[in-house]
Design a protein around this motif. Structure first.
Motif, PDB file in Angstrom:
ATOM      1  N   ALA A  89     -20.003   2.932  43.160  1.00 31.30           N
ATOM      2  CA  ALA A  89     -19.372   3.837  42.188  1.00 31.30           C
ATOM      3  C   ALA A  89     -17.844   3.786  42.246  1.00 31.30           C
ATOM      4  CB  ALA A  89     -19.857   5.270  42.425  1.00 31.30           C
ATOM      5  N   TRP A 146     -24.397   3.264  47.288  1.00 28.14           N
ATOM      6  CA  TRP A 146     -24.183   3.819  45.956  1.00 28.14           C
ATOM      7  C   TRP A 146     -22.736   4.315  45.822  1.00 28.14           C
ATOM      8  CZ3 TRP A 146     -27.324   8.577  43.765  1.00 28.14           C
ATOM      9  CH2 TRP A 146     -27.056   8.728  42.399  1.00 28.14           C
ATOM     10  N   TYR A 184     -26.707   3.490  40.236  1.00 26.30           N
ATOM     11  CA  TYR A 184     -25.409   3.540  39.568  1.00 26.30           C
ATOM     12  C   TYR A 184     -25.564   3.279  38.070  1.00 26.30           C
ATOM     13  CZ  TYR A 184     -20.624   2.373  38.299  1.00 26.30           C
ATOM     14  OH  TYR A 184     -19.402   2.326  37.687  1.00 26.30           O
TER      15      TYR A 184
END
Length: 64
Positions: free
Chosen positions: A63, A59, A14
């Motif tokens: 995000a 991830w 990220y």
């Protein structure tokens, strides 16, 4: 980091690739991205679909 460190890997991904939507990354590219991380040090042969899926899900959460 090792393959089992999915959350740490997700955070690094990220931070390194903020412009990338993790939902659009295929597993081949994801594996390459993980192996390209500076702190990553594990055998590519130890990686499987489940590990990549766990990294991708972490991830995606990172995000959001």
């Amino acid at each position: 980091m090792k393959w089992i460190d999915s959350l740490d890997i997700a955070i690094e991904l990220y931070e390194k690739h903020p412009e990338v939507d993790p939902k659009t990354v295929n597993f081949v590219d994801l594996q390459k991205m993980v192996m390209g991380l500076e702190d990553f040090d594990d055998d590519p042969k130890r990686c499987g679909e489940r590990i990549l899926e766990a990294i991708q899900m972490a991830w995606i959460e990172e995000a959001e």
